[in-house]
Write an enzyme that holds these catalytic residues in place. Structure first.
Site, PDB file in Angstrom:
ATOM      1  CD  GLU A  68     -12.929   8.557  23.396  1.00 64.19           C
ATOM      2  OE1 GLU A  68     -12.863   7.331  23.288  1.00 64.19           O
ATOM      3  OE2 GLU A  68     -11.978   9.252  23.774  1.00 64.19           O
TER       4      GLU A  68
ATOM      5  CG  HIS B  41      -9.206  -3.444   2.815  1.00 66.67           C
ATOM      6  ND1 HIS B  41      -8.552  -3.578   1.623  1.00 66.67           N
ATOM      7  CD2 HIS B  41      -8.236  -3.517   3.758  1.00 66.67           C
ATOM      8  CE1 HIS B  41      -7.251  -3.743   1.833  1.00 66.67           C
ATOM      9  NE2 HIS B  41      -7.034  -3.701   3.124  1.00 66.67           N
TER      10      HIS B  41
ATOM     11  CG  HIS C  78      -6.910  -5.430   7.737  1.00 61.74           C
ATOM     12  ND1 HIS C  78      -6.327  -6.525   7.136  1.00 61.74           N
ATOM     13  CD2 HIS C  78      -6.708  -4.386   6.887  1.00 61.74           C
ATOM     14  CE1 HIS C  78      -5.782  -6.174   5.978  1.00 61.74           C
ATOM     15  NE2 HIS C  78      -5.993  -4.881   5.810  1.00 61.74           N
TER      16      HIS C  78
ATOM     17  CG  HIS D  74      -4.332  -0.054   5.775  1.00 59.46           C
ATOM     18  ND1 HIS D  74      -5.705   0.076   5.744  1.00 59.46           N
ATOM     19  CD2 HIS D  74      -4.081  -1.260   5.207  1.00 59.46           C
ATOM     20  CE1 HIS D  74      -6.232  -0.990   5.167  1.00 59.46           C
ATOM     21  NE2 HIS D  74      -5.270  -1.826   4.847  1.00 59.46           N
TER      22      HIS D  74
ATOM     23  CD  GLU E 167      -2.917  -1.254   0.165  1.00 57.25           C
ATOM     24  OE1 GLU E 167      -2.918  -0.383  -0.719  1.00 57.25           O
ATOM     25  OE2 GLU E 167      -3.696  -2.231   0.168  1.00 57.25           O
TER      26      GLU E 167
HETATM   27  O1  2HA Z   1      -0.526  -5.128   3.811  1.00 57.72           O
HETATM   28  O2  2HA Z   1      -3.376  -4.567   4.502  1.00 57.72           O
HETATM   29  O3  2HA Z   1      -4.230  -3.577   2.232  1.00 57.72           O
HETATM   30  C1  2HA Z   1      -1.653  -5.853   3.583  1.00 57.72           C
HETATM   31  C2  2HA Z   1      -2.825  -4.959   3.514  1.00 57.72           C
HETATM   32  C3  2HA Z   1      -3.252  -4.542   2.174  1.00 57.72           C
HETATM   33 ZN    ZN Z   2      -5.321  -3.811   4.195  1.00 57.54          ZN
END
Ligand code: 2HA
Ligand code: ZN
Length: 274
Positions: A170, A211, A142, A140, A116
């Site tokens: 909050e 995602h 998940h 980023h 990414e």
């Molecule tokens: O690195 O999260 O979006 C793996 C991921 C791709």
């Molecule tokens: Zn990801």
């Protein structure tokens, strides 16, 4: 003294470990990049090796020419960052045109920056512009509850921002600008990078449907805290929806959101209020 004793590298590794501990980074899920300060680059430079060849990114950020980034590696596991940093993370330098990277430290054994990296890079470019250079972190992850929400709510910034604001008192203070929402797209390429960076002109967090979440901030604490607060709100939302089977008896009303914003001196995105 090695590069792993330098404060900024230690803080970066700690954030990776914290994300792993939260359960946001199954397998190789998620990625973290940090735009280094001049003095941090200077402290790390004695440990740099002969740089790799330049690798084109497919996107350009002219305002990031010559910058250095700490980055997680493509296919690498957050779980392993603290145990094996030299193979799991690295430092890349950006070329004078702002469209290619080369490795100067870490990512040993033929590793490359996160898949990414184009999204991170474009987000850094627009966030640096939007914050007059303050923004340094793009993260980023998940987080499961937020991903679950993307199956139940319309995929737009207004619905997500309102649901999250109303899930915990909050929230309007922590992210008064709300969150952007990117529809489902193939991850890893220039298209999702551009779509996300368009939203990051306005928001400091963007949901990727089905995602995960992108967060930005000036430092690790603020950025991790933003991810943590949004995911906690999503968890409460999911708990309420499941326990109440869709029936909600009461919530934080729009005028109560306005009252919080007034007392805490933050500017809530008014177009999202009724
Ligand atoms: O690195 O999260 O979006 C793996 C991921 C791709
Ligand atoms: Zn990801």
């Amino acid at each position: 003294m090695g590069i792993l004793d330098i404060g900024i590298v230690q803080s970066y590794i700690r954030m990776c470990e914290d994300g792993w501990q939260q359960g946001w980074h199954e397998r190789n899920g998620g990625n973290l990049t940090y735009r280094m300060k001049k003095e941090e680059v200077a402290a790390c430079r004695p440990f740099f090796y002969k740089p790799s060849e330049w690798v084109d990114m497919g996107v350009t950020g002219e305002n990031l020419a010559g910058e250095y980034f700490l980055t997680t590696g493509s296919g690498k596991y957050f779980r392993n960052v603290a145990l094996d940093p030299i193979h799991s993370i690295g430092i890349v330098e950006i070329n004078p045109e702002g469209n290619a990277w080369r490795i100067v430290w870490g990512l040993k054994g033929g590793a490359r920056p996160t898949s990414e990296f184009p999204s991170h890079f474009m987000n850094h470019s627009v966030r640096a512009e939007a914050t007059k250079g303050e923004c340094r972190v793009i993260y980023h992850a998940h987080p499961a509850n937020l991903i679950a929400m993307t199956y139940l709510l319309p995929l737009n910034a207004r619905d997500f921002s309102r649901a999250l604001w109303k899930s915990a008192t909050e929230c309007p203070v922590v992210f008064p600008g709300g969150v952007g929402v990117v529809p489902w797209m193939v991850p890893g390429g220039a298209e999702i990078a551009l779509a996300t960076s368009q939203l990051m002109k306005k928001y400091d967090a963007a949901v990727w449907a089905h995602h995960g979440l992108f967060c930005s901030g000036p430092d690790f604490d603020t950025t991790f805290g933003l991810m943590h607060t949004i995911e906690k709100a999503a968890q409460i939302w999911v708990l309420v929806q499941s326990a109440g089977q869709g029936k909600v008896l009461q919530t934080i009303e729009d005028d109560q959101l306005r009252a919080i914003a007034k007392d805490f001196g933050v500017c809530l995105r008014e177009e999202f209020l009724n």
